[in-house]
Each structure stands twice: as C-alpha cells, then as structure tokens.
Scaffold this motif. Structure first.
Motif, PDB file in Angstrom:
ATOM      1  N   TRP A 168       2.853  -6.110  18.761  1.00  0.00           N
ATOM      2  CA  TRP A 168       2.899  -7.393  19.482  1.00  0.00           C
ATOM      3  C   TRP A 168       2.756  -7.146  20.973  1.00  0.00           C
ATOM      4  CZ3 TRP A 168       6.767  -9.287  22.999  1.00  0.00           C
ATOM      5  CH2 TRP A 168       6.552 -10.607  23.427  1.00  0.00           C
ATOM      6  N   GLN A 169       2.025  -8.018  21.622  1.00  0.00           N
ATOM      7  CA  GLN A 169       1.962  -8.125  23.070  1.00  0.00           C
ATOM      8  C   GLN A 169       2.029  -9.612  23.395  1.00  0.00           C
ATOM      9  OE1 GLN A 169       1.881  -5.824  25.486  1.00  0.00           O
ATOM     10  NE2 GLN A 169       1.911  -4.104  24.049  1.00  0.00           N
ATOM     11  N   PRO A 170       2.681 -10.004  24.507  1.00  0.00           N
ATOM     12  CA  PRO A 170       2.750 -11.429  24.844  1.00  0.00           C
ATOM     13  C   PRO A 170       1.371 -12.078  24.834  1.00  0.00           C
ATOM     14  CG  PRO A 170       4.181 -10.164  26.286  1.00  0.00           C
ATOM     15  CD  PRO A 170       3.403  -9.162  25.478  1.00  0.00           C
ATOM     16  N   GLY A 171       1.264 -13.194  24.134  1.00  0.00           N
ATOM     17  CA  GLY A 171       0.004 -13.914  24.031  1.00  0.00           C
ATOM     18  C   GLY A 171      -0.907 -13.407  22.941  1.00  0.00           C
ATOM     19  N   SER A 172      -0.529 -12.309  22.289  1.00  0.00           N
ATOM     20  CA  SER A 172      -1.337 -11.716  21.231  1.00  0.00           C
ATOM     21  C   SER A 172      -0.662 -11.923  19.882  1.00  0.00           C
ATOM     22  CB  SER A 172      -1.525 -10.212  21.485  1.00  0.00           C
ATOM     23  OG  SER A 172      -2.196  -9.999  22.703  1.00  0.00           O
ATOM     24  N   PRO A 173      -1.384 -11.661  18.779  1.00  0.00           N
ATOM     25  CA  PRO A 173      -0.774 -11.834  17.452  1.00  0.00           C
ATOM     26  C   PRO A 173       0.432 -10.935  17.232  1.00  0.00           C
ATOM     27  CG  PRO A 173      -3.171 -11.724  17.283  1.00  0.00           C
ATOM     28  CD  PRO A 173      -2.825 -11.350  18.693  1.00  0.00           C
ATOM     29  N   VAL A 174       1.344 -11.420  16.418  1.00  0.00           N
ATOM     30  CA  VAL A 174       2.467 -10.613  15.932  1.00  0.00           C
ATOM     31  C   VAL A 174       2.054 -10.092  14.559  1.00  0.00           C
ATOM     32  CG1 VAL A 174       4.896 -10.581  15.262  1.00  0.00           C
ATOM     33  CG2 VAL A 174       4.137 -12.044  17.151  1.00  0.00           C
ATOM     34  N   VAL A 175       2.093  -8.788  14.385  1.00  0.00           N
ATOM     35  CA  VAL A 175       1.670  -8.177  13.127  1.00  0.00           C
ATOM     36  C   VAL A 175       2.855  -7.448  12.498  1.00  0.00           C
ATOM     37  CG1 VAL A 175       0.044  -6.593  12.011  1.00  0.00           C
ATOM     38  CG2 VAL A 175      -0.662  -7.896  14.038  1.00  0.00           C
ATOM     39  N   MET A 176       3.019  -7.635  11.203  1.00  0.00           N
ATOM     40  CA  MET A 176       4.118  -6.988  10.489  1.00  0.00           C
ATOM     41  C   MET A 176       3.674  -6.618   9.087  1.00  0.00           C
ATOM     42  SD  MET A 176       6.428 -10.464  10.116  1.00  0.00           S
ATOM     43  CE  MET A 176       6.320 -10.819  11.873  1.00  0.00           C
ATOM     44  N   GLU A 177       4.361  -5.640   8.496  1.00  0.00           N
ATOM     45  CA  GLU A 177       4.056  -5.188   7.142  1.00  0.00           C
ATOM     46  C   GLU A 177       5.304  -5.260   6.276  1.00  0.00           C
ATOM     47  OE1 GLU A 177       2.423  -1.287   7.559  1.00  0.00           O
ATOM     48  OE2 GLU A 177       0.417  -2.043   8.074  1.00  0.00           O
ATOM     49  N   ARG A 178       5.089  -5.489   4.985  1.00  0.00           N
ATOM     50  CA  ARG A 178       6.187  -5.646   4.030  1.00  0.00           C
ATOM     51  C   ARG A 178       7.074  -4.399   4.020  1.00  0.00           C
ATOM     52  NH1 ARG A 178       3.867  -7.859  -1.174  1.00  0.00           N
ATOM     53  NH2 ARG A 178       2.983  -5.773  -1.380  1.00  0.00           N
ATOM     54  N   ASN A 179       8.387  -4.623   3.977  1.00  0.00           N
ATOM     55  CA  ASN A 179       9.377  -3.547   3.885  1.00  0.00           C
ATOM     56  C   ASN A 179       9.548  -3.183   2.411  1.00  0.00           C
ATOM     57  OD1 ASN A 179      11.619  -1.883   3.928  1.00  0.00           O
ATOM     58  ND2 ASN A 179      13.078  -3.541   4.413  1.00  0.00           N
ATOM     59  N   PRO A 180       9.060  -2.022   1.972  1.00  0.00           N
ATOM     60  CA  PRO A 180       9.125  -1.677   0.546  1.00  0.00           C
ATOM     61  C   PRO A 180      10.539  -1.463   0.036  1.00  0.00           C
ATOM     62  CG  PRO A 180       8.373   0.204   1.842  1.00  0.00           C
ATOM     63  CD  PRO A 180       8.419  -0.964   2.776  1.00  0.00           C
ATOM     64  N   ALA A 181      11.499  -1.248   0.959  1.00  0.00           N
ATOM     65  CA  ALA A 181      12.871  -0.985   0.540  1.00  0.00           C
ATOM     66  C   ALA A 181      13.768  -2.216   0.691  1.00  0.00           C
ATOM     67  CB  ALA A 181      13.439   0.178   1.347  1.00  0.00           C
ATOM     68  N   PHE A 182      13.157  -3.384   0.928  1.00  0.00           N
ATOM     69  CA  PHE A 182      13.960  -4.593   1.130  1.00  0.00           C
ATOM     70  C   PHE A 182      14.806  -4.895  -0.093  1.00  0.00           C
ATOM     71  CE2 PHE A 182      14.099  -9.398   1.196  1.00  0.00           C
ATOM     72  CZ  PHE A 182      15.074  -9.472   2.178  1.00  0.00           C
ATOM     73  N   HIS A 183      16.069  -5.266   0.127  1.00  0.00           N
ATOM     74  CA  HIS A 183      17.007  -5.464  -0.986  1.00  0.00           C
ATOM     75  C   HIS A 183      16.924  -6.861  -1.600  1.00  0.00           C
ATOM     76  CE1 HIS A 183      19.120  -7.082   2.527  1.00  0.00           C
ATOM     77  NE2 HIS A 183      19.874  -7.784   1.706  1.00  0.00           N
ATOM     78  N   GLY A 184      16.175  -7.757  -0.963  1.00  0.00           N
ATOM     79  CA  GLY A 184      16.036  -9.112  -1.500  1.00  0.00           C
ATOM     80  C   GLY A 184      14.710  -9.300  -2.216  1.00  0.00           C
ATOM     81  N   VAL A 185      14.296 -10.555  -2.328  1.00  0.00           N
ATOM     82  CA  VAL A 185      13.019 -10.869  -2.980  1.00  0.00           C
ATOM     83  C   VAL A 185      11.873 -10.403  -2.088  1.00  0.00           C
ATOM     84  CG1 VAL A 185      11.546 -12.717  -3.857  1.00  0.00           C
ATOM     85  CG2 VAL A 185      14.038 -12.850  -4.152  1.00  0.00           C
ATOM     86  N   ALA A 186      10.963  -9.641  -2.646  1.00  0.00           N
ATOM     87  CA  ALA A 186       9.850  -9.104  -1.865  1.00  0.00           C
ATOM     88  C   ALA A 186       8.899 -10.215  -1.446  1.00  0.00           C
ATOM     89  CB  ALA A 186       9.094  -8.056  -2.679  1.00  0.00           C
ATOM     90  N   PRO A 187       8.401 -10.188  -0.210  1.00  0.00           N
ATOM     91  CA  PRO A 187       7.413 -11.181   0.221  1.00  0.00           C
ATOM     92  C   PRO A 187       6.153 -11.090  -0.637  1.00  0.00           C
ATOM     93  CG  PRO A 187       8.291  -9.953   2.099  1.00  0.00           C
ATOM     94  CD  PRO A 187       8.762  -9.253   0.869  1.00  0.00           C
ATOM     95  N   ALA A 188       5.450 -12.202  -0.742  1.00  0.00           N
ATOM     96  CA  ALA A 188       4.239 -12.238  -1.564  1.00  0.00           C
ATOM     97  C   ALA A 188       3.101 -11.440  -0.944  1.00  0.00           C
ATOM     98  CB  ALA A 188       3.803 -13.686  -1.778  1.00  0.00           C
ATOM     99  N   PHE A 189       3.166 -11.232   0.384  1.00  0.00           N
ATOM    100  CA  PHE A 189       2.050 -10.583   1.073  1.00  0.00           C
ATOM    101  C   PHE A 189       2.511  -9.280   1.719  1.00  0.00           C
ATOM    102  CE2 PHE A 189       1.266 -15.131   0.979  1.00  0.00           C
ATOM    103  CZ  PHE A 189       0.005 -15.169   0.386  1.00  0.00           C
ATOM    104  N   ALA A 190       1.655  -8.264   1.626  1.00  0.00           N
ATOM    105  CA  ALA A 190       1.980  -6.951   2.177  1.00  0.00           C
ATOM    106  C   ALA A 190       1.857  -6.922   3.694  1.00  0.00           C
ATOM    107  CB  ALA A 190       1.070  -5.888   1.571  1.00  0.00           C
ATOM    108  N   ARG A 191       1.075  -7.821   4.241  1.00  0.00           N
ATOM    109  CA  ARG A 191       0.855  -7.834   5.690  1.00  0.00           C
ATOM    110  C   ARG A 191       0.792  -9.285   6.168  1.00  0.00           C
ATOM    111  NH1 ARG A 191      -1.378  -4.047   9.360  1.00  0.00           N
ATOM    112  NH2 ARG A 191      -2.508  -4.960  11.138  1.00  0.00           N
ATOM    113  N   ALA A 192       1.390  -9.538   7.298  1.00  0.00           N
ATOM    114  CA  ALA A 192       1.365 -10.883   7.880  1.00  0.00           C
ATOM    115  C   ALA A 192       0.957 -10.772   9.338  1.00  0.00           C
ATOM    116  CB  ALA A 192       2.720 -11.554   7.760  1.00  0.00           C
TER     117      ALA A 192
END
Length: 521
Positions: free
Chosen positions: A187-211
């Motif tokens: 992330w940079q101010p004014g630019s897209p925020v990019v994130m990837e799925r946490n494979p070790a998440f203890h809750g319900v996994a997101p439907a998408f691997a990348r957002a």
C-alpha cells in the motif's frame, strides 16, 4: 516444444485461474493510514479488519460474534471476562496472550497525531489481568455496558511487533502482523491496498486468495470501472446506476442494506453571533438558532419524503429518531416530523422572526450520496418559509476540517451510532465535555443539563431495559422538545458487482473482501 514456449503456454493457462481467485474492489476512498489505531474512521477500521481482528467482531447486522475471543461476558458491574480463542494466531505463528490485549488497550487511545482517537473505547478500562492462558478479565472504572461493542472496533495488535512501532511502521508494512483472514502485501497513499489470504486463519477462510482495493473517489468513475470489467465490485452506487445494474442480471448483481447512518443537520445553538446567520440586510443579529422554536420550525420546513423519493430515488428512510426502526434505544413514537410549512411560519413568528433571516447551509459535496443536491433542496425549502437561505459545499477534507473548527452555522452531517442510540447521544447530543469524553462530535454545541444527566445515567446502566428507557427519555427530550439537531434520513448502503460475484450487505457501510463471495453464473 521449447522451454520458453512451455513457460509461455503455462502462463497463459495460469492467468485466468489466478484472476478467478482474486477480487478487485472499487472503493470511494482508501485508508488514511494502515495503523489500526490511528483513526477511528469507518474506512480505516474496515481496512484494518482484513489484517487484524478485535476481541469480538460485529457481523453484517452489527451483532457480536467471536473473533480473537470466543466470548466476553459481564461478571459484575465493573468486570468483563474474556475467553481467548486458543486457535487464534498472529501471522508469525504466535498465540494471542493477555499481554497483547493489555498492550493493545494501552496503545489504541494514545497514538500520536490521531485525528480521531480510540480513547473513547479504552478510557473506561482500569486494568487487564490474566486468569489463565486463555482467560482475561477487564476491569472498568465505572459500569460500561457498551464496552464489548466499543472494543469491537479496536484491533488487537502484537506487543512483539507493535511495541515501539510508529504509525509509519504500520504504513510501511513492517508492523502489519495481525490475526486476520488476510496478510498485508502492499500500500501507498492514493494507491491500491493489496492483501493475500492468510492460510493459517482460524476462522472461515475468505473466498478469494487475493484482494485488491482500488480507490476511485468519483462515483461515476467507479460505475464506469465496473462496466468496463476493471473491477469486480463497487460500493456506494449512485441511485440511478443502482437501478440499471439491478435491471441487468445477465451482467451484474446488486446488494443493499438499510444503514444505521443518520444524515442530519447540526445547528449552532450556542454562539450569540453565528458565522453564517445574519439579517436579510446582511447586518449582524442575535443568533435565532439558540431558540428551540426556530430550530423546530426549520425541521418542520423540510420535506423529508421529497428528499428520499426525488433526491435519493428511494435509497433512504426518512428519520425522526437517532437510530433506524428496531435499533436498540429507538422510540416507536419518534416518527419523522411532518412537512408543515404553515406551522413552521407560525413558530418563526412566535419567536420574533416573522420576516425571516439569512442563513447559509453548509455541507460536503463528495461524502454522502447526492449530498450537494440534498443541501440545495433544503435551502430551497427554507426559502419558501421566508428565509434567505444560501448554500456552500466543500470537498470532504475541507468540510471535515472546517466542521471540526465550528466554522458553520448549519451543516449537513452523518453519524453511525455503535451499536445503540446511546452512541449517538454520547457523541452528538451531550454537551461538549473533554473531561468525560462526551459530546466530542457535537458541532452545534447544543447543551442541556437534563439531557446530559439522562445520558450519563444511561451509559453506566448495565440492565438493558433500564438503559433503553433512559435512552428513549433523553432522545425525546433532545429531539421533540429541544430539536438539538434535525434528523433527515437514514442512508441505504449499496454495492454492485459483476455477475458471478456476491456480497453480504452490511448495516455498518464497511466493504470487506471476506464478505464477498462467488455466485452461480
């Protein structure tokens, strides 16, 4: 086949698969910071919730559900027992401990240069202690019934990564280690925020691997990006385009939900000389907004049904209370005030303003749906009462700054109580009181000792029935008798998406990648 050709063929087949496992979201604005404690703003909190989690989180209807903790219950009037989920792990694999919770609470309300502090959420807390490895007790200085919901907006951070870390360290990604369903990528101010799925998440996994969240401030540009296929999902859809997307199910889908965000007018009921109230000849006059009869007249002079049906094309609900119907603390008898210009003129005459006065209505032109048109319509309605009403709107940043400096006499504003009407009373209606941390967003500086006393009693009452009754009593007095502010309508939150995507519509306006999913094509 050569190695180069094979790699090229593999990349051609892999690209669609990668794209299908990602979601591109067009949002009105990106975060002002990635530091989860920098600013108590809905936009910032929404982004934080991807990488971090609170103890208990709010679902799409703002009911509490487990997050880092599996439960949070009142042991007595001053003690809350929290059971941590033993499966919750920070992205580095470390378990969440009582020490992390204590560190989070100490840090959240004490971030330098915060424009909107979380201190309101942590101020009531007197101490945090560990009972065992997964049980902690939070002690408060006084009964605080809304503490679980206050802390639902405070993200838990790791002491190991957060101690000594500055807001700049979070913005750079160095300290972005949470327990959430996604890991920070860039992330940079004014630019897209990019994130990837946490494979070790203890809750319900997101439907998408990348957002990828792309900031697109202009609503028309967001619509165009969706139509062109440049993004998969957009928020805050203009009413006319929302109807078009809904009418084209072969290409698009939509989602909507009633919001708890009240759009209202603040009125300068404090200063003798208000900056944008004058005689019709331009001369300085004693501020008529200090008279409850004048404030009531202005409310009766607004046709809320017309605002909803014409300006907002049905994507709103006319308001007479501080929360939408069914919200905790609302009063069924506080219905939207009728449009009654004759009664409004009588009240103005009774208050000594039969000939009217000059008033400027201020507001944003890029914050709420059709906000500038709403302000213009209200000014026109007041002109028909005999006032000389003018309009001036500002971009969001300028408007926020000037409103905070109390530079307006009448201002279009919006606020979402969390998750009771009491939250609105505490911030918007109670007298400005820095010692108590109340009235922090009371831009009209309305003040009434009887209303204040009721609010203070309600905020320390654990019993739901008693707190509801006190909240209703305070609201009736503030709105029906005093017109502390003028409620206009509750927004409807909207999203649109390409066919094949779905979104769980939320009352809190947040656009979350883990609320998005796949739909049959």
């Amino acid at each position: 086949m050569t190695l180069r050709a094979a790699l090229l063929a593999a990349s051609l087949f892999a690209a669609p698969a990668l794209a299908q496992d990602a979601i591109r979201i067009g949002v009105e604005a990106g975060p002002t910071s990635l530091d989860p404690h920098f600013a108590s703003l809905i936009t910032n909190i929404a982004f934080s919730r991807h990488v971090f989690q609170p103890l208990m989180e709010q679902d799409h209807r703002q009911d509490l559900r487990p997050a880092v903790a599996t439960s949070m219950r009142a042991v007595d009037a001053l003690t809350w027992e929290v059971t941590l989920d033993p499966r919750a792990r920070f992205h580095d694999g470390a378990a969440v401990t009582a020490d992390d919770i204590a560190f989070t609470i100490a840090r959240a309300g004490d971030v330098p240069n915060s424009p909107s502090s979380f201190r309101y959420a942590t101020r009531p807390i007197a101490g945090v202690e560990a009972v065992d490895a997964t049980t902690i007790r939070i002690r408060t200085a006084q009964p605080t019934p809304l503490l679980p919901n206050f802390l639902a907006l405070v993200m838990v951070v790791s002491r190991r990564h957060g101690e000594g870390a500055t807001t700049a360290d979070y913005n750079s990604g160095r300290a972005m280690v949470g327990t959430g369903p996604f890991r920070h990528v860039s992330w940079q101010p004014g630019s897209p925020v990019v994130m990837e799925r946490n494979p070790a998440f203890h809750g319900v996994a997101p439907a998408f691997a990348r957002a990828e969240f792309r900031p697109i401030a202009n609503a028309g540009a967001r619509v165009a990006a969706l139509q062109a296929g440049d993004v998969d999902l957009i928020e805050i859809v203009p009413p006319d385009h929302f109807a078009r997307f809904r009418a084209d199910p072969q290409r698009f889908a939509v989602a909507e939900s009633p919001s708890n965000r009240l759009i209202f007018l603040t009125l300068d009921s404090d200063r003798e000389d208000s900056p944008f109230v004058r005689g019709k000849d331009g001369a300085r006059i004693a501020n008529p907004l200090r008279d409850a009869r004048v404030r009531r007249a202005l409310s009766l002079g607004i046709n809320r049904d017309a605002l909803v049906s014409r300006i907002l094309q049905g994507q709103a609900l006319a308001a007479g209370d501080l929360g939408p119907p069914g919200y905790f603390g609302t009063s069924p008898d506080l219905t939207p005030p009728p449009f009654d210009p004759e009664a409004a003129r009588r009240l103005l005459a009774e208050a000594g303003w039969a000939q009217g006065f000059a008033v400027q209505v201020n507001g944003p032109n890029d914050r709420f749906v059709n906000d500038e048109q709403v302000v213009q319509a209200i000014a026109q309605m007041w002109t028909r009462l005999g006032l000389a009403a003018t309009v001036e709107t500002r971009t969001r940043a300028v408007w926020l700054s000037e409103a905070a400096q109390l530079r307006y006499s009448v201002n279009l504003a919006g606020f979402s109580p969390n998750p009771e009407v009491l939250g609105m009373l505490e911030t918007q209606i109670h007298s400005w009181d820095t010692a108590l941390g109340l009235g922090t967003a009371n831009r009209g500086r309305f003040s009434n000792a009887e209303v204040d006393a009721l609010i203070q009693r309600a905020r320390t009452t654990i019993d739901d029935g008693e707190r509801r009754a006190l909240t209703q009593q305070a609201t009736r007095l503030a709105l029906r008798d005093q017109t502390a502010l003028i409620p206009l309508y509750f927004q409807v939150n909207t999203w649109a998406m390409r066919r094949g995507f779905s979104y769980e519509a939320r009352t809190d306006e947040m656009t979350l990648a883990f609320s998005a999913g796949r739909a049959p094509r």
